[in-house]
Design a protein around this motif. Sequence first.
Motif, PDB file in Angstrom:
ATOM      1  N   GLY A  13       7.308   5.122   8.643  1.00 22.46           N
ATOM      2  CA  GLY A  13       8.455   5.197   7.750  1.00 22.46           C
ATOM      3  C   GLY A  13       8.067   5.042   6.301  1.00 22.46           C
ATOM      4  N   SER A  14       7.032   4.251   6.040  1.00 19.43           N
ATOM      5  CA  SER A  14       6.551   4.074   4.664  1.00 19.43           C
ATOM      6  C   SER A  14       6.102   5.397   4.057  1.00 19.43           C
ATOM      7  CB  SER A  14       5.375   3.088   4.636  1.00 19.43           C
ATOM      8  OG  SER A  14       5.751   1.836   5.163  1.00 19.43           O
ATOM      9  N   ASP A  15       5.564   6.285   4.905  1.00 16.77           N
ATOM     10  CA  ASP A  15       5.131   7.598   4.416  1.00 16.77           C
ATOM     11  C   ASP A  15       6.308   8.350   3.806  1.00 16.77           C
ATOM     12  OD1 ASP A  15       2.790   6.822   5.653  1.00 16.77           O
ATOM     13  OD2 ASP A  15       2.913   8.282   7.274  1.00 16.77           O
ATOM     14  N   LEU A  16       7.451   8.325   4.490  1.00 20.12           N
ATOM     15  CA  LEU A  16       8.621   9.053   4.011  1.00 20.12           C
ATOM     16  C   LEU A  16       9.184   8.433   2.743  1.00 20.12           C
ATOM     17  CD1 LEU A  16       8.284  10.096   6.944  1.00 20.12           C
ATOM     18  CD2 LEU A  16      10.770  10.273   7.056  1.00 20.12           C
TER      19      LEU A  16
ATOM     20  N   VAL B 195      -0.201  10.775   2.051  1.00 22.55           N
ATOM     21  CA  VAL B 195       0.113   9.497   2.687  1.00 22.55           C
ATOM     22  C   VAL B 195      -0.549   9.416   4.060  1.00 22.55           C
ATOM     23  CG1 VAL B 195       2.278   9.317   1.406  1.00 22.55           C
ATOM     24  CG2 VAL B 195       2.269  10.418   3.666  1.00 22.55           C
ATOM     25  N   GLY B 196      -0.210   8.366   4.793  1.00 26.50           N
ATOM     26  CA  GLY B 196      -0.764   8.155   6.130  1.00 26.50           C
ATOM     27  C   GLY B 196      -1.642   6.924   6.182  1.00 26.50           C
ATOM     28  N   HIS B 197      -1.214   5.908   6.957  1.00 24.28           N
ATOM     29  CA  HIS B 197      -2.042   4.696   7.070  1.00 24.28           C
ATOM     30  C   HIS B 197      -2.035   4.144   8.495  1.00 24.28           C
ATOM     31  CE1 HIS B 197       1.706   2.414   5.289  1.00 24.28           C
ATOM     32  NE2 HIS B 197       1.901   2.732   6.549  1.00 24.28           N
ATOM     33  N   GLU B 198      -2.024   5.049   9.457  1.00 22.94           N
ATOM     34  CA  GLU B 198      -2.264   4.689  10.852  1.00 22.94           C
ATOM     35  C   GLU B 198      -3.368   5.624  11.358  1.00 22.94           C
ATOM     36  OE1 GLU B 198       2.168   2.984  11.950  1.00 22.94           O
ATOM     37  OE2 GLU B 198       1.610   4.957  12.728  1.00 22.94           O
ATOM     38  N   ILE B 199      -4.563   5.365  10.848  1.00 20.49           N
ATOM     39  CA  ILE B 199      -5.666   6.315  10.915  1.00 20.49           C
ATOM     40  C   ILE B 199      -6.664   5.931  12.005  1.00 20.49           C
ATOM     41  CG2 ILE B 199      -7.625   7.265   9.615  1.00 20.49           C
ATOM     42  CD1 ILE B 199      -5.938   6.569   7.047  1.00 20.49           C
ATOM     43  N   VAL B 200      -7.117   6.919  12.754  1.00 21.65           N
ATOM     44  CA  VAL B 200      -8.204   6.731  13.717  1.00 21.65           C
ATOM     45  C   VAL B 200      -9.193   7.878  13.540  1.00 21.65           C
ATOM     46  CG1 VAL B 200      -8.849   6.650  16.154  1.00 21.65           C
ATOM     47  CG2 VAL B 200      -6.780   5.501  15.393  1.00 21.65           C
ATOM     48  N   GLY B 201     -10.466   7.533  13.517  1.00 22.80           N
ATOM     49  CA  GLY B 201     -11.493   8.554  13.374  1.00 22.80           C
ATOM     50  C   GLY B 201     -12.877   7.984  13.605  1.00 22.80           C
ATOM     51  N   LYS B 202     -13.878   8.756  13.213  1.00 19.88           N
ATOM     52  CA  LYS B 202     -15.275   8.345  13.410  1.00 19.88           C
ATOM     53  C   LYS B 202     -15.929   8.043  12.066  1.00 19.88           C
ATOM     54  CE  LYS B 202     -15.840  11.243  17.535  1.00 19.88           C
ATOM     55  NZ  LYS B 202     -14.518  11.904  17.411  1.00 19.88           N
TER      56      LYS B 202
ATOM     57  N   TYR C 261      -2.870   4.178   0.443  1.00 22.72           N
ATOM     58  CA  TYR C 261      -2.489   5.309  -0.398  1.00 22.72           C
ATOM     59  C   TYR C 261      -1.548   4.853  -1.506  1.00 22.72           C
ATOM     60  CZ  TYR C 261       1.696   5.577   2.672  1.00 22.72           C
ATOM     61  OH  TYR C 261       2.835   5.305   3.391  1.00 22.72           O
ATOM     62  N   ASN C 262      -1.471   5.695  -2.543  1.00 20.58           N
ATOM     63  CA  ASN C 262      -0.536   5.487  -3.661  1.00 20.58           C
ATOM     64  C   ASN C 262      -0.871   4.272  -4.515  1.00 20.58           C
ATOM     65  OD1 ASN C 262       1.821   6.708  -4.936  1.00 20.58           O
ATOM     66  ND2 ASN C 262       2.904   4.820  -4.416  1.00 20.58           N
ATOM     67  N   PHE C 263      -2.142   3.881  -4.563  1.00 20.07           N
ATOM     68  CA  PHE C 263      -2.589   2.799  -5.443  1.00 20.07           C
ATOM     69  C   PHE C 263      -3.729   3.304  -6.315  1.00 20.07           C
ATOM     70  CE2 PHE C 263       0.175   0.128  -3.229  1.00 20.07           C
ATOM     71  CZ  PHE C 263       0.130  -1.166  -3.730  1.00 20.07           C
ATOM     72  N   THR C 264      -3.989   2.576  -7.397  1.00 18.04           N
ATOM     73  CA  THR C 264      -5.050   2.945  -8.326  1.00 18.04           C
ATOM     74  C   THR C 264      -6.079   1.823  -8.398  1.00 18.04           C
ATOM     75  OG1 THR C 264      -3.492   4.246  -9.652  1.00 18.04           O
ATOM     76  CG2 THR C 264      -5.578   3.641 -10.687  1.00 18.04           C
TER      77      THR C 264
ATOM     78  N   GLY D 101      -4.059   9.312   5.111  1.00 16.60           N
ATOM     79  CA  GLY D 101      -4.708   9.895   6.270  1.00 16.60           C
ATOM     80  C   GLY D 101      -4.225  11.243   6.742  1.00 16.60           C
ATOM     81  N   TYR D 102      -3.301  11.900   6.007  1.00 13.24           N
ATOM     82  CA  TYR D 102      -2.986  13.287   6.346  1.00 13.24           C
ATOM     83  C   TYR D 102      -4.084  14.140   5.716  1.00 13.24           C
ATOM     84  CZ  TYR D 102       1.902  11.633   7.118  1.00 13.24           C
ATOM     85  OH  TYR D 102       3.033  10.985   7.521  1.00 13.24           O
ATOM     86  N   ALA D 103      -5.291  13.926   6.148  1.00 11.71           N
ATOM     87  CA  ALA D 103      -6.457  14.477   5.456  1.00 11.71           C
ATOM     88  C   ALA D 103      -7.642  14.571   6.405  1.00 11.71           C
ATOM     89  CB  ALA D 103      -6.799  13.588   4.255  1.00 11.71           C
ATOM     90  N   ASP D 104      -8.748  15.125   5.879  1.00 12.05           N
ATOM     91  CA  ASP D 104      -9.954  15.229   6.697  1.00 12.05           C
ATOM     92  C   ASP D 104     -10.779  13.950   6.695  1.00 12.05           C
ATOM     93  OD1 ASP D 104     -10.662  15.593   4.024  1.00 12.05           O
ATOM     94  OD2 ASP D 104     -11.935  17.351   4.394  1.00 12.05           O
ATOM     95  N   TYR D 105     -10.770  13.217   5.563  1.00 14.45           N
ATOM     96  CA  TYR D 105     -11.536  11.976   5.450  1.00 14.45           C
ATOM     97  C   TYR D 105     -10.711  10.917   4.722  1.00 14.45           C
ATOM     98  CZ  TYR D 105     -15.894  14.476   6.616  1.00 14.45           C
ATOM     99  OH  TYR D 105     -16.868  15.202   7.243  1.00 14.45           O
TER     100      TYR D 105
END
Length: 352
Positions: free
Chosen positions: A48-51, A67-74, A121-124, A134-138
């Motif tokens: 919901g924070s993404d929206l 946005v996106g902060h429920e990320i899983v990857g390698k 996301y959304n910080f400096t 995390g709506y991204a490749d890395y």
Amino acid sequence: MAAVPELFTGYGAKSAEKWTNLEKFQFKPKTFEEFDVDIKIDFCGICGSDLHTLSGGWGGTLYPSVVGHEIVGKVARVGAKVTSLNVGDIVGVGANAWSCGDCRYCKKDLEQYCPNLIETYNFTYSDGTRSWGGYADYVRVNERFVFPVPKSLDPAVVGPLFCAGLTVFSPLIRNNVTKGSRVGIIGIGGLGHLAIQFSVALGAEVSAISHSSRKKEDALKMGVTNFVTLDTLPEHKRSLDLIVCTSFSKEMPLAEYLKLLDVGGTLVYVGIPEADLPSLPPTLMIGTNAALRGSNTGSKKEVLQMLDLVEKHDIKPWVELLPMSECSEAVQKQLRGEARYRYVLKNDGTFD
């Protein structure tokens, strides 16, 4: 594993006016430092924070916004001083990406309250670079906020634990929920459905509190003892020790919710509406020694406790997988309240 690119690629909103139209573009991640970890993203939950961020509803959105902060990857690369992770490890990332590590909060397992906290996301950062989601490749994150995923857990569904899960797990643990505790969960959604499962696993008697009976059957499957709707609130006065409010609703009967607390009970807010809370007469809390609190995600220590509980009790987020290339459609489905109970975006090769 292939070399990490200098520029990352993601889907993001260019403005508040067209926030549901997520376009693919490249962006420059923060400067890579000795405690940083680069993660090649496989999955990312929609929170919901993404929206609220994409739409500018909370204010302060930095556009363009990925946005996106429920990320899983390698893990794709580790900094020179990273000791807890190796390239190839399957890991998760939640709502936070960096803290100072030296303040009294960081040293007391309260890093989520560090005054210099940088969210995913959304910080400096101090050098002027941005944090991107995390709506991204890395994604690039400090080692302190990267969590190994236990081998017994499915990477495709575990992502929501690192934001939604941790956000509700922390207040349960900090309020000592155990066998016999009487816990109410307001809102049966991405956060609430996990709060119910955690509370049940901890031994609590759980009441699901919803504006209608539409999700009653699901809540019963999750293990609730009572299902409370708005029209039956008066029947449950002084019946709960703890209430966790996951709702983002701008209009909620907060005074009536507080009346559900027994003497000395606590209501904890984890949902953030796009408006101020309703005004309350002080006698409402004085009369029952009730407390109204807020809670911000959780600590690394609590992440590890949460994952242990998840493994022991076979707790699973209820998710629907969608291709990341369809993220625009996915956030619109989330906006319409269609999730049961979390959408997870899967990297479908559109970044290759």
